[in-house]
Design an enzyme around this catalytic site. Sequence first.
Site, PDB file in Angstrom:
ATOM      1  N   LYS A  63       0.756  13.457  38.909  1.00 33.69           N
ATOM      2  CA  LYS A  63       2.081  13.254  39.522  1.00 33.69           C
ATOM      3  C   LYS A  63       3.110  12.939  38.439  1.00 33.69           C
ATOM      4  CE  LYS A  63      -0.062  11.770  43.810  1.00 33.69           C
ATOM      5  NZ  LYS A  63      -0.571  10.685  44.651  1.00 33.69           N
ATOM      6  N   GLN A  98      -0.510   4.282  45.065  1.00 30.72           N
ATOM      7  CA  GLN A  98      -1.660   5.176  45.166  1.00 30.72           C
ATOM      8  C   GLN A  98      -2.776   4.513  45.986  1.00 30.72           C
ATOM      9  OE1 GLN A  98      -1.771   8.392  43.905  1.00 30.72           O
ATOM     10  NE2 GLN A  98      -3.753   8.605  44.913  1.00 30.72           N
ATOM     11  N   ASP A 128       5.820   9.012  50.060  1.00 32.22           N
ATOM     12  CA  ASP A 128       4.536   9.440  50.620  1.00 32.22           C
ATOM     13  C   ASP A 128       4.667   9.706  52.123  1.00 32.22           C
ATOM     14  OD1 ASP A 128       2.290   9.944  49.126  1.00 32.22           O
ATOM     15  OD2 ASP A 128       1.659   7.848  48.975  1.00 32.22           O
TER      16      ASP A 128
END
Length: 275
Positions: free
Chosen positions: A36, A80, A103
């Site tokens: 990412k 994460q 997200d």
Amino acid sequence: MLADARARMDGLARTPHLHVVRLGEDPGSVSYVRLKDRKAREIGMNSTVHALPEETTEAELLDLVERLNADEDASGILVQLPLPAHVDPNRVIEAISPDKDVDGFHPTGVGRLWTGAEALPPCTPQGIMRMLAFYDIPVAGRRAVVVGRSNIVGKPLAALLLAADATVTIAHSRTPDLGAVTRTADLLFVAVGRPEIVTPDMVREGAVVVDVGVNRVGTTPEGKARLVGDVRADVREVASALTPVPGGVGPLTVAQLLANTVTAAERQQARRAGA
Ligand code: NAP
């Protein structure tokens, strides 16, 4: 998708800044976060990785999230998953400002998604929808089966398919005779996390099959993780299309994350201008 995100960045007064937080050294998380960060930099986005030790407390993590929420330069925040057992992921997700939740997991965003309001859509499902559009695969009026009902993939994918006028069935671990359900699908999406759970006899001739699963099954001769999907490779002989693992849905997810970060930055800029 990446080119589009890069082009939209040119219209912004300041470069979007993605903050990714990870706890511990889970190998999957380390490699996803690295990817990412690298992709963000490749398109000229600012990217900061907060690599915190495994023993970071929930309070310390929430404190960092609060600081990033308040930081005008931080356009997007991603923590994460999975998190170590002593940290409640829901509490952390709910602490992220919905406007920076790139997200798309915050309950406010989830509600917006299901009610058709403006939202930052979860990256994997939205990446899949954009892939279907890219390949001109019709969705409206077709029978879609989603195997898996996680908050990250299955449920939001079902929401997006429903919004795109598919007739949607969600299957899960308590679904009896999974094959009977998957065989009804014109569009089959598999997000389970079990190697090769879907075999050719479970797929309707000509169906489009999207394999979301990423399963580590040993190592390659070069010492890298050997990855397989949830769908057996010979499903290709029955399906009209099958996404590969690795290299299918994964890169789409990262591209959508960057697109969401640009969208978040655009909305923040518009709000500042209107304030
Ligand atoms: P998850 O939270 O573990 O959910 C798995 C789902 O599969 C659950 O709903 C579970 O049902 C269902 N399931 C388990 N065994 C089943 C069975 N035998 N038959 C039918 N359904 C079954 O997983 P996730 O986060 O959604 O991820 C799923 C997979 O996608 C994983 O391999 C993950 O690594 C991968 N993934 C890939 C990307 C990408 O970018 N490529 C992104 C996210 C996830 P219950 O609800 O009944 O337990």
